[in-house]
Design a protein around this motif. Structure first.
Motif, PDB file in Angstrom:
ATOM      1  N   HIS A  65      46.572 -61.516  18.741  1.00 52.02           N
ATOM      2  CA  HIS A  65      47.931 -61.749  18.245  1.00 52.02           C
ATOM      3  C   HIS A  65      48.493 -63.009  18.886  1.00 52.02           C
ATOM      4  CE1 HIS A  65      51.763 -60.538  16.436  1.00 52.02           C
ATOM      5  NE2 HIS A  65      52.304 -61.113  17.493  1.00 52.02           N
ATOM      6  N   GLY A  77      51.295 -63.199  14.191  1.00 48.16           N
ATOM      7  CA  GLY A  77      50.239 -62.395  13.597  1.00 48.16           C
ATOM      8  C   GLY A  77      48.923 -62.576  14.316  1.00 48.16           C
ATOM      9  N   ARG A  78      47.895 -61.984  13.780  1.00 49.40           N
ATOM     10  CA  ARG A  78      46.565 -62.055  14.367  1.00 49.40           C
ATOM     11  C   ARG A  78      45.913 -63.387  13.986  1.00 49.40           C
ATOM     12  NH1 ARG A  78      42.913 -58.693  16.778  1.00 49.40           N
ATOM     13  NH2 ARG A  78      40.722 -58.782  16.114  1.00 49.40           N
ATOM     14  N   ARG A 138      39.377 -64.199   4.752  1.00 46.03           N
ATOM     15  CA  ARG A 138      40.299 -63.711   3.728  1.00 46.03           C
ATOM     16  C   ARG A 138      39.714 -62.531   2.953  1.00 46.03           C
ATOM     17  NH1 ARG A 138      43.077 -68.900   0.784  1.00 46.03           N
ATOM     18  NH2 ARG A 138      44.700 -67.376   0.395  1.00 46.03           N
ATOM     19  N   ALA A 148      39.170 -57.410   5.024  1.00 50.50           N
ATOM     20  CA  ALA A 148      40.422 -56.840   5.522  1.00 50.50           C
ATOM     21  C   ALA A 148      40.261 -56.211   6.895  1.00 50.50           C
ATOM     22  CB  ALA A 148      40.958 -55.806   4.535  1.00 50.50           C
ATOM     23  N   ARG A 149      39.035 -55.830   7.265  1.00 50.43           N
ATOM     24  CA  ARG A 149      38.817 -55.199   8.574  1.00 50.43           C
ATOM     25  C   ARG A 149      39.094 -56.169   9.716  1.00 50.43           C
ATOM     26  NH1 ARG A 149      32.746 -53.544   7.619  1.00 50.43           N
ATOM     27  NH2 ARG A 149      32.869 -55.707   6.851  1.00 50.43           N
ATOM     28  N   SER A 199      41.532 -58.369   9.793  1.00 51.54           N
ATOM     29  CA  SER A 199      42.999 -58.466   9.947  1.00 51.54           C
ATOM     30  C   SER A 199      43.422 -59.801  10.559  1.00 51.54           C
ATOM     31  CB  SER A 199      43.526 -57.308  10.808  1.00 51.54           C
ATOM     32  OG  SER A 199      43.249 -56.065  10.214  1.00 51.54           O
ATOM     33  N   ALA A 230      45.240 -63.292  10.097  1.00 56.91           N
ATOM     34  CA  ALA A 230      46.251 -63.899   9.226  1.00 56.91           C
ATOM     35  C   ALA A 230      46.234 -65.419   9.264  1.00 56.91           C
ATOM     36  CB  ALA A 230      47.641 -63.396   9.621  1.00 56.91           C
ATOM     37  N   SER A 269      48.953 -65.656   4.756  1.00 63.82           N
ATOM     38  CA  SER A 269      49.873 -64.660   4.208  1.00 63.82           C
ATOM     39  C   SER A 269      51.317 -65.024   4.538  1.00 63.82           C
ATOM     40  CB  SER A 269      49.550 -63.270   4.750  1.00 63.82           C
ATOM     41  OG  SER A 269      50.495 -62.323   4.295  1.00 63.82           O
ATOM     42  N   ASN A 312      53.635 -63.433   7.408  1.00 58.20           N
ATOM     43  CA  ASN A 312      53.517 -63.819   8.814  1.00 58.20           C
ATOM     44  C   ASN A 312      54.368 -65.037   9.162  1.00 58.20           C
ATOM     45  OD1 ASN A 312      50.534 -62.744   7.954  1.00 58.20           O
ATOM     46  ND2 ASN A 312      51.139 -62.040   9.989  1.00 58.20           N
TER      47      ASN A 312
END
Length: 235
Positions: free
Chosen positions: A17, A137-138, A171, A174-175, A177, A179, A198, A201
């Protein structure tokens, strides 16, 4: 995409993060062009409504955002960018410092001039708004080990193959995560840039920091000026 990727699967474990204050530059020339077409406030409002209705709808996650944050996610451009394939959904590019934003824009203004037969001997003067936004975000930081061992790939000035391959993985999974990707500018060595995938974020920095820059482009140099500041780039 064939062959082994230029990274190890365990490298994605370095994602963490992050919070960033990022600058982005947007050409402001459209204001002048719009004003030339109208003679009253009513005409201006009608023209803006017509222009808005002709645009692709905003993605749901972008609705309610400031237009300078939302616009990159609205369009699937037919040309590629460093971390986006042609016709792929949008991505928001920013940098830690206004000087880096200017360096990136300078290169593309110069390229535009040289690629336009009718302009190559001319000079172009444009106005830009530099806007500061906040990312939270991550993030995957390509400037840090082990990703930095592939530095030559992430900042290659012409070949985006490795960057596209990485962005497609990030992209599409989804695992992970993830951004955003943090990377080194190809136009200003050791300066940091960020691509955000995204809109959720991004928020406007508070207070909302903006700068107005005037850019002059010739075949020999690109000059950015504002108030008492001046930045010169020789591609």
């Amino acid at each position: 995409m064939t062959g082994s990727p230029p990274w190890g699967e365990d490298w994605f474990g370095t994602a963490a993060h992050a919070g960033r204050e990022l600058w982005r530059g947007v050409e402001a020339q459209h204001r002048v062009a719009t004003m030339r077409l109208v003679d009253s406030l009513q005409d201006l409002e009608l023209l803006e409504q017509l222009l808005e209705s002709s645009k692709p709808p905003l993605p749901r996650e972008s609705r309610g955002l400031h237009y300078l944050l939302a616009t990159p996610f609205r369009y699937a451009a037919p040309w590629p960018s460093r971390f986006r394939w042609p016709h792929e959904s949008g991505a928001w590019y920013g940098a830690d410092e206004p000087r880096t934003v200017a360096a990136e824009l300078a290169y593309w203004r110069w390229r535009f001039l040289l690629d336009s037969d009718g302009l190559v001997q001319e000079q172009l003067v444009t106005e830009y708004t530099f806007l500061q936004a906040r990312f939270a975000g991550r993030e995957l930081d390509l400037t840090m080990p082990p990703w930095a061992s592939r530095r030559h790939l992430w900042r290659d000035p012409q070949d985006y193959t490795a960057c596209h391959r990485l962005a497609h993985r990030v992209r599409g999974d989804a695992r992970l995560s993830i951004a955003a990707l943090r990377y080194e500018s190809a136009r200003r060595e050791f300066a940091a840039c960020e691509v955000v995938f995204s809109a959720v974020n991004l928020t406007l920095a508070a207070p909302n920091a903006q700068q107005t820059w005037v850019c002059k482009t010739t075949r020999d140099l690109v000059l950015f000026t504002r108030e008492r500041e001046a930045l010169e780039f020789r591609p």
